[in-house]
Design an enzyme around this catalytic site. Sequence first.
Site, mmCIF file in Angstrom:
data_model
loop_
_atom_site.group_PDB
_atom_site.id
_atom_site.type_symbol
_atom_site.label_atom_id
_atom_site.label_comp_id
_atom_site.label_asym_id
_atom_site.label_seq_id
_atom_site.Cartn_x
_atom_site.Cartn_y
_atom_site.Cartn_z
ATOM 1 N N ASP A 12 8.533 -35.181 19.532
ATOM 2 C CA ASP A 12 7.418 -36.427 19.838
ATOM 3 C C ASP A 12 8.427 -37.729 20.767
ATOM 4 O O ASP A 12 8.195 -38.872 19.856
ATOM 5 C CB ASP A 12 6.868 -37.181 18.357
ATOM 6 C CG ASP A 12 6.071 -35.779 17.834
ATOM 7 O OD1 ASP A 12 6.178 -34.932 18.894
ATOM 8 O OD2 ASP A 12 5.599 -35.733 16.621
ATOM 9 N N ASP A 61 2.076 -27.434 19.588
ATOM 10 C CA ASP A 61 1.083 -28.059 19.332
ATOM 11 C C ASP A 61 -0.044 -28.353 20.480
ATOM 12 O O ASP A 61 -0.093 -29.958 20.813
ATOM 13 C CB ASP A 61 1.724 -28.987 18.433
ATOM 14 C CG ASP A 61 0.017 -29.383 17.595
ATOM 15 O OD1 ASP A 61 -0.539 -29.158 17.038
ATOM 16 O OD2 ASP A 61 0.909 -30.950 16.573
ATOM 17 N N MET A 62 -0.822 -27.902 20.400
ATOM 18 C CA MET A 62 -2.157 -28.183 21.530
ATOM 19 C C MET A 62 -3.632 -28.312 21.205
ATOM 20 O O MET A 62 -4.505 -29.117 21.644
ATOM 21 C CB MET A 62 -1.994 -27.059 22.699
ATOM 22 C CG MET A 62 -0.569 -27.072 23.622
ATOM 23 S SD MET A 62 -0.531 -28.510 25.113
ATOM 24 C CE MET A 62 0.817 -29.844 23.636
ATOM 25 N N LYS A 63 -3.702 -27.699 20.034
ATOM 26 C CA LYS A 63 -5.118 -27.801 18.901
ATOM 27 C C LYS A 63 -6.379 -27.782 19.979
ATOM 28 O O LYS A 63 -7.056 -28.451 20.678
ATOM 29 C CB LYS A 63 -4.857 -29.454 18.786
ATOM 30 C CG LYS A 63 -3.938 -29.616 18.295
ATOM 31 C CD LYS A 63 -4.559 -30.725 17.020
ATOM 32 C CE LYS A 63 -3.038 -31.529 15.913
ATOM 33 N NZ LYS A 63 -2.106 -31.668 16.680
ATOM 34 N N LEU A 64 -6.223 -26.067 21.275
ATOM 35 C CA LEU A 64 -7.126 -26.424 21.759
ATOM 36 C C LEU A 64 -8.305 -26.103 21.441
ATOM 37 O O LEU A 64 -8.726 -25.678 19.845
ATOM 38 C CB LEU A 64 -6.547 -24.996 22.304
ATOM 39 C CG LEU A 64 -5.527 -24.228 23.476
ATOM 40 C CD1 LEU A 64 -5.473 -22.970 23.677
ATOM 41 C CD2 LEU A 64 -5.270 -25.919 24.646
ATOM 42 N N LEU A 65 -9.527 -26.438 22.451
ATOM 43 C CA LEU A 65 -10.828 -26.547 21.626
ATOM 44 C C LEU A 65 -11.381 -26.797 22.715
ATOM 45 O O LEU A 65 -11.613 -27.171 23.140
ATOM 46 C CB LEU A 65 -10.594 -27.020 20.645
ATOM 47 C CG LEU A 65 -12.452 -27.659 20.103
ATOM 48 C CD1 LEU A 65 -13.176 -25.992 19.603
ATOM 49 C CD2 LEU A 65 -12.915 -28.501 18.732
ATOM 50 N N ARG A 177 7.967 -35.842 4.275
ATOM 51 C CA ARG A 177 8.631 -36.976 4.823
ATOM 52 C C ARG A 177 10.060 -36.539 3.270
ATOM 53 O O ARG A 177 9.537 -36.885 2.409
ATOM 54 C CB ARG A 177 7.626 -37.810 4.390
ATOM 55 C CG ARG A 177 7.129 -38.549 5.321
ATOM 56 C CD ARG A 177 7.477 -39.071 6.206
ATOM 57 N NE ARG A 177 7.465 -39.736 7.191
ATOM 58 C CZ ARG A 177 6.573 -38.630 8.184
ATOM 59 N NH1 ARG A 177 6.755 -37.530 8.479
ATOM 60 N NH2 ARG A 177 5.771 -38.881 9.541
ATOM 61 N N GLN A 186 0.782 -40.936 8.578
ATOM 62 C CA GLN A 186 0.335 -39.868 7.726
ATOM 63 C C GLN A 186 -0.124 -40.283 6.113
ATOM 64 O O GLN A 186 0.269 -41.487 5.950
ATOM 65 C CB GLN A 186 1.217 -39.053 7.359
ATOM 66 C CG GLN A 186 2.032 -38.335 8.543
ATOM 67 C CD GLN A 186 1.520 -37.783 9.589
ATOM 68 O OE1 GLN A 186 0.275 -37.043 9.250
ATOM 69 N NE2 GLN A 186 2.166 -37.010 10.346
ATOM 70 N N ARG A 207 9.968 -37.756 12.716
ATOM 71 C CA ARG A 207 10.112 -38.969 12.816
ATOM 72 C C ARG A 207 11.760 -38.969 12.112
ATOM 73 O O ARG A 207 12.554 -39.619 11.917
ATOM 74 C CB ARG A 207 8.834 -40.805 12.644
ATOM 75 C CG ARG A 207 8.761 -40.370 13.644
ATOM 76 C CD ARG A 207 7.474 -41.463 13.558
ATOM 77 N NE ARG A 207 6.023 -40.617 13.051
ATOM 78 C CZ ARG A 207 4.447 -40.885 13.273
ATOM 79 N NH1 ARG A 207 4.450 -42.077 13.295
ATOM 80 N NH2 ARG A 207 3.693 -40.337 11.761
#
EC number: 4.1.1.23
Length: 233
Positions: A12, A61-65, A177, A186, A207
């Site tokens: 990220d 991680d494209m979270k297609l919809l 974490r 989060q 992170r």
Amino acid sequence: MGARERLIVGLDVPTVDEAERMVSRLGDSVSFYKIGYQLAFAGGLSFARELAADGKQIFLDMKLLDIDNTVAKGVENIAKMGMSMLTLHAYPKAMRAAVEAANGSGLCLLGVTVLTSMDNHDLEEAGYPGDAQALVKRRAEQAVEAGMGGIVCSAAEATLVRNIIGPDKALVTPGIRPAGAAADDQKRVMTPALAIAAGASHLVVARPVIRSEDPKAAADGIVSEIESAVAAN
């Protein structure tokens, strides 16, 4: 599957140059990377292909919809890129279209249930009745019915989801974490050891690794914790 393959480090970062430097710093400590929106829209899709060609596993991680045809055509092209995992929102029609498009490719499709940055208040505000756990349960059931390869959910729901999807499907938990690490944005987090004990197959960590003064040591520490947790369970 070894402990190192269970750790997915989220790249990220804002540029491919930074991602390349991070991968170089991590070396053999990490074999699996997540690439999401931030890096994807900065040239990260080509970088994902390069990493896959170099033997790394990639969680895209494209979270297609979208409408069925659009989801299917997108999945067909992603499958050709050599990716290992791909996310889409766990809506039944979209999942069915994606499963058909990915058939025979080896691409593991993951249904995103409820984002780990969302709690019950956030879901109510978005118009979903009930609580996060109830929605995760329903989405997991629908993912199994659609033939998905696994689920993405908070480690807080991992035991519930594992009981629904069975022992063999992937269960990927973000929001991990290590003890003492900041939760950041989060809201439903868990340590690596507890997530493994709850039934997670893969842990997504960004992170706590990439912002560490010594990312390689941070990754090795998480892998060690995963090893101990797998041995204990």
